[in-house]
Design a protein around this motif. Sequence first.
Motif, short mmCIF file in Angstrom:
data_model
loop_
_atom_site.label_atom_id
_atom_site.label_comp_id
_atom_site.label_asym_id
_atom_site.label_seq_id
_atom_site.Cartn_x
_atom_site.Cartn_y
_atom_site.Cartn_z
N PHE A 1 17.12 -3.81 21.98
CA PHE A 1 16.09 -3.10 22.76
C PHE A 1 16.37 -1.60 22.78
O PHE A 1 15.47 -0.79 22.58
N LEU A 2 17.62 -1.23 23.04
CA LEU A 2 17.97 0.19 23.14
C LEU A 2 17.91 0.90 21.79
O LEU A 2 17.63 2.09 21.73
N SER A 3 18.15 0.18 20.71
CA SER A 3 18.09 0.82 19.40
C SER A 3 16.65 1.17 19.02
O SER A 3 16.41 2.14 18.30
N SER B 1 20.33 9.50 21.93
CA SER B 1 19.89 10.63 21.13
C SER B 1 18.39 10.58 20.91
O SER B 1 17.76 9.53 21.03
N LEU B 2 17.84 11.73 20.58
CA LEU B 2 16.44 11.84 20.21
C LEU B 2 16.35 11.93 18.70
O LEU B 2 17.22 12.49 18.05
N ASN B 3 15.29 11.42 18.16
CA ASN B 3 15.04 11.56 16.73
C ASN B 3 13.94 12.61 16.59
O ASN B 3 12.78 12.32 16.78
N ILE B 4 14.34 13.83 16.28
CA ILE B 4 13.42 14.97 16.22
C ILE B 4 12.96 15.19 14.79
O ILE B 4 13.78 15.21 13.87
N ASP B 5 11.66 15.34 14.62
CA ASP B 5 11.11 15.66 13.30
C ASP B 5 11.05 17.18 13.19
O ASP B 5 10.11 17.83 13.64
N TYR B 6 12.10 17.75 12.58
CA TYR B 6 12.19 19.20 12.48
C TYR B 6 11.10 19.80 11.60
O TYR B 6 10.76 20.97 11.75
N SER C 1 13.58 9.42 1.84
CA SER C 1 12.94 8.12 1.61
C SER C 1 13.43 7.04 2.56
O SER C 1 12.72 6.08 2.81
N LEU C 2 14.64 7.17 3.07
CA LEU C 2 15.22 6.15 3.94
C LEU C 2 16.05 6.82 5.01
O LEU C 2 16.96 7.59 4.70
N ASN C 3 15.71 6.56 6.24
CA ASN C 3 16.49 7.06 7.38
C ASN C 3 16.26 6.08 8.53
O ASN C 3 15.39 6.29 9.36
N ASP C 4 17.01 5.00 8.55
CA ASP C 4 16.83 3.96 9.54
C ASP C 4 18.18 3.57 10.11
O ASP C 4 18.95 2.85 9.48
N GLN C 5 18.47 4.06 11.31
CA GLN C 5 19.75 3.80 11.96
C GLN C 5 19.88 2.35 12.40
O GLN C 5 20.97 1.90 12.72
N ASN C 6 18.77 1.60 12.45
CA ASN C 6 18.82 0.23 12.95
C ASN C 6 19.04 -0.81 11.87
O ASN C 6 19.25 -1.97 12.17
N ARG C 7 18.98 -0.40 10.61
CA ARG C 7 19.09 -1.36 9.51
C ARG C 7 20.39 -2.17 9.57
O ARG C 7 20.37 -3.39 9.46
#
Length: 158
Positions: free
Chosen positions: A17-19, A57-62, A145-151
Amino acid sequence: MKENFYIDDTDKRILKFLSVNTRMPFTEIAKKMNVSAGTIHVRVKKMEDAGVIRGTSLNIDYSILGYGFIVYVGILLTKSSKTQSVLEKLALIPNVTTANVISGKYNIYCKISAKDPQDAKNVIYKIDDIEDVLRTESMISLEESLNDQNRLMDALFL
């Protein structure tokens, strides 16, 4: 993480849930899991104390903020014993968003977010000016192309 720390199915569900949403209230998680909010709070605190959960943490789209020009920079040092000193100086450059100590051709590999090629060049020059940086090599990112911390977590907790 502490040795002998055991994550049970309840802990795994909380982490899932937290991820997905680090800001999800404990009361909402508790309702979805059919347990008390106190249980969630105690479990999260236990995982924080054990080092399983380290902050949020926040996932910021710079790119939306104008910093969509991404460059990866390999940094070769004069001596590997100077790594910590160089990392401390890299931390003072706001455009350096990640820095990793690595093995292989370079000592440090970092990611910079810049406005455009000129801005990236200025940041790379700042890196080149750090004492004990012998040279750098830059690679422009054409697309992330790939940035998924939950994988990995999804694979671990199936």
